[in-house]
Each structure stands twice: as structure tokens, then as C-alpha cells.
Design a protein around this motif. Sequence first.
Motif, PDB file in Angstrom:
ATOM      1  N   LEU A   1      15.002 -31.679   1.403  1.00  0.00           N
ATOM      2  CA  LEU A   1      14.287 -32.586   0.392  1.00  0.00           C
ATOM      3  C   LEU A   1      14.595 -31.530  -0.585  1.00  0.00           C
ATOM      4  CD1 LEU A   1      11.639 -32.656   3.174  1.00  0.00           C
ATOM      5  CD2 LEU A   1      12.330 -34.068   1.608  1.00  0.00           C
ATOM      6  N   ALA A   2      14.957 -29.906  -0.402  1.00  0.00           N
ATOM      7  CA  ALA A   2      15.045 -28.843  -1.735  1.00  0.00           C
ATOM      8  C   ALA A   2      15.826 -29.274  -3.142  1.00  0.00           C
ATOM      9  CB  ALA A   2      14.617 -27.494  -1.590  1.00  0.00           C
ATOM     10  N   GLU A   3      16.836 -29.683  -2.376  1.00  0.00           N
ATOM     11  CA  GLU A   3      18.268 -30.263  -3.844  1.00  0.00           C
ATOM     12  C   GLU A   3      17.631 -31.623  -4.046  1.00  0.00           C
ATOM     13  OE1 GLU A   3      21.736 -32.611  -1.936  1.00  0.00           O
ATOM     14  OE2 GLU A   3      21.964 -30.640  -1.598  1.00  0.00           O
ATOM     15  N   LEU A   4      16.983 -32.612  -3.615  1.00  0.00           N
ATOM     16  CA  LEU A   4      16.504 -34.042  -4.121  1.00  0.00           C
ATOM     17  C   LEU A   4      15.674 -33.340  -5.127  1.00  0.00           C
ATOM     18  CD1 LEU A   4      16.205 -36.277  -1.009  1.00  0.00           C
ATOM     19  CD2 LEU A   4      17.877 -36.390  -2.884  1.00  0.00           C
TER      20      LEU A   4
ATOM     21  N   ASN B   1       9.724 -26.224   3.996  1.00  0.00           N
ATOM     22  CA  ASN B   1      10.719 -25.140   4.817  1.00  0.00           C
ATOM     23  C   ASN B   1      10.180 -25.446   6.274  1.00  0.00           C
ATOM     24  OD1 ASN B   1      10.295 -23.078   2.599  1.00  0.00           O
ATOM     25  ND2 ASN B   1       8.585 -23.245   2.350  1.00  0.00           N
ATOM     26  N   GLY B   2      10.449 -26.830   6.984  1.00  0.00           N
ATOM     27  CA  GLY B   2       9.660 -26.184   7.738  1.00  0.00           C
ATOM     28  C   GLY B   2       9.169 -25.987   8.288  1.00  0.00           C
ATOM     29  N   LYS B   3       8.599 -25.083   8.338  1.00  0.00           N
ATOM     30  CA  LYS B   3       7.119 -25.434   9.233  1.00  0.00           C
ATOM     31  C   LYS B   3       6.003 -26.268   9.746  1.00  0.00           C
ATOM     32  CE  LYS B   3       7.980 -20.512   7.126  1.00  0.00           C
ATOM     33  NZ  LYS B   3       7.485 -19.923   6.711  1.00  0.00           N
ATOM     34  N   LEU B   4       5.983 -27.179   8.611  1.00  0.00           N
ATOM     35  CA  LEU B   4       5.603 -28.470   9.082  1.00  0.00           C
ATOM     36  C   LEU B   4       5.720 -29.959   9.219  1.00  0.00           C
ATOM     37  CD1 LEU B   4       2.173 -29.271   9.474  1.00  0.00           C
ATOM     38  CD2 LEU B   4       2.228 -29.465   6.780  1.00  0.00           C
ATOM     39  N   ASP B   5       5.974 -30.249  10.654  1.00  0.00           N
ATOM     40  CA  ASP B   5       5.970 -31.932  10.458  1.00  0.00           C
ATOM     41  C   ASP B   5       6.263 -32.694   9.541  1.00  0.00           C
ATOM     42  OD1 ASP B   5       7.999 -31.544  12.812  1.00  0.00           O
ATOM     43  OD2 ASP B   5       6.625 -31.692  13.554  1.00  0.00           O
ATOM     44  N   ILE B   6       7.243 -33.277   9.023  1.00  0.00           N
ATOM     45  CA  ILE B   6       6.912 -34.433   8.021  1.00  0.00           C
ATOM     46  C   ILE B   6       5.828 -35.675   8.744  1.00  0.00           C
ATOM     47  CG2 ILE B   6       6.978 -35.573   6.030  1.00  0.00           C
ATOM     48  CD1 ILE B   6       9.283 -33.593   5.480  1.00  0.00           C
ATOM     49  N   PRO B   7       5.191 -36.545   8.271  1.00  0.00           N
ATOM     50  CA  PRO B   7       4.362 -37.392   9.041  1.00  0.00           C
ATOM     51  C   PRO B   7       5.259 -38.869   8.691  1.00  0.00           C
ATOM     52  CG  PRO B   7       2.806 -36.618   7.499  1.00  0.00           C
ATOM     53  CD  PRO B   7       4.389 -35.565   7.490  1.00  0.00           C
ATOM     54  N   SER B   8       5.217 -39.330   8.544  1.00  0.00           N
ATOM     55  CA  SER B   8       6.387 -40.767   8.698  1.00  0.00           C
ATOM     56  C   SER B   8       5.862 -41.680   7.464  1.00  0.00           C
ATOM     57  CB  SER B   8       6.143 -41.422   9.225  1.00  0.00           C
ATOM     58  OG  SER B   8       5.245 -42.032  10.061  1.00  0.00           O
TER      59      SER B   8
ATOM     60  N   LEU C   1       8.778 -40.175   0.336  1.00  0.00           N
ATOM     61  CA  LEU C   1       9.925 -39.205  -0.410  1.00  0.00           C
ATOM     62  C   LEU C   1      11.228 -40.257  -0.853  1.00  0.00           C
ATOM     63  CD1 LEU C   1       9.633 -36.399   1.687  1.00  0.00           C
ATOM     64  CD2 LEU C   1       9.005 -36.205  -0.978  1.00  0.00           C
ATOM     65  N   ALA C   2      11.281 -41.340   0.679  1.00  0.00           N
ATOM     66  CA  ALA C   2      12.705 -41.471   0.177  1.00  0.00           C
ATOM     67  C   ALA C   2      12.834 -42.538  -0.014  1.00  0.00           C
ATOM     68  CB  ALA C   2      13.123 -42.728   2.083  1.00  0.00           C
TER      69      ALA C   2
ATOM     70  N   ASP D   1      17.311 -42.320   6.977  1.00  0.00           N
ATOM     71  CA  ASP D   1      17.873 -41.293   8.064  1.00  0.00           C
ATOM     72  C   ASP D   1      19.306 -39.839   6.914  1.00  0.00           C
ATOM     73  OD1 ASP D   1      17.657 -42.959  10.007  1.00  0.00           O
ATOM     74  OD2 ASP D   1      19.947 -43.647   9.592  1.00  0.00           O
ATOM     75  N   TYR D   2      18.795 -40.316   5.353  1.00  0.00           N
ATOM     76  CA  TYR D   2      19.624 -39.979   4.207  1.00  0.00           C
ATOM     77  C   TYR D   2      18.529 -38.342   4.741  1.00  0.00           C
ATOM     78  CZ  TYR D   2      21.206 -36.489   0.803  1.00  0.00           C
ATOM     79  OH  TYR D   2      22.158 -35.416  -0.108  1.00  0.00           O
ATOM     80  N   LEU D   3      17.186 -38.406   4.317  1.00  0.00           N
ATOM     81  CA  LEU D   3      15.821 -37.361   4.514  1.00  0.00           C
ATOM     82  C   LEU D   3      16.653 -36.401   5.338  1.00  0.00           C
ATOM     83  CD1 LEU D   3      13.214 -38.895   2.859  1.00  0.00           C
ATOM     84  CD2 LEU D   3      14.778 -37.223   1.715  1.00  0.00           C
ATOM     85  N   LEU D   4      16.987 -37.387   7.136  1.00  0.00           N
ATOM     86  CA  LEU D   4      16.725 -36.470   7.937  1.00  0.00           C
ATOM     87  C   LEU D   4      17.521 -36.137   8.816  1.00  0.00           C
ATOM     88  CD1 LEU D   4      14.662 -39.076  10.451  1.00  0.00           C
ATOM     89  CD2 LEU D   4      13.624 -37.424   9.890  1.00  0.00           C
TER      90      LEU D   4
END
Length: 80
Positions: free
Chosen positions: A19-22, A49-56, A62-63, A71-74
Amino acid sequence: MQFSHGICWVWVMQMYPRLAELREDRDLSQAEMAKVLRVSQSTYSRYENGKLDIPSQALIALARYYKVSVDYLLGLDDRR
């Protein structure tokens, strides 16, 4: 480490740097991405930062925004 349903923790941890890279590849700030997702900058920061789950719905947004697969994001696929 594995979750009880067989998902490898390493796969999940690949998502957050992606996410940060993109975002950084497009010279965007966290605040700008937060506006795209209609969340606060602090919420977006916690996603990244992975401190909160990203809603679908946010993952899908984002995709679409980055023109990559969910799948790439995950971290399930290395092909964008």
C-alpha cells in the motif's frame, strides 16, 4: 505463523508495504489517499501500518484506483 484457517501471516504482512509502495510511486500523501477512500488520514495510516483491517470496499477501491488486483494488494499474487 499461521492463522487457524490456514492463511500464512507472511502473506498478510506483504499487503501493508505494498500500500505504501503504490502510494509513494505516485507521489501521493496519506492524506490524499484518505480523501480517495473518504476516511481520515489517521485511519488510512492505520490501514497502511497494519493496525486496522481494511474493509473489503476500501480494498476494492484501492485496487481500482491503482489498477491492480485485490490479490496483489493482499500479497497473494506478485502480478499487479
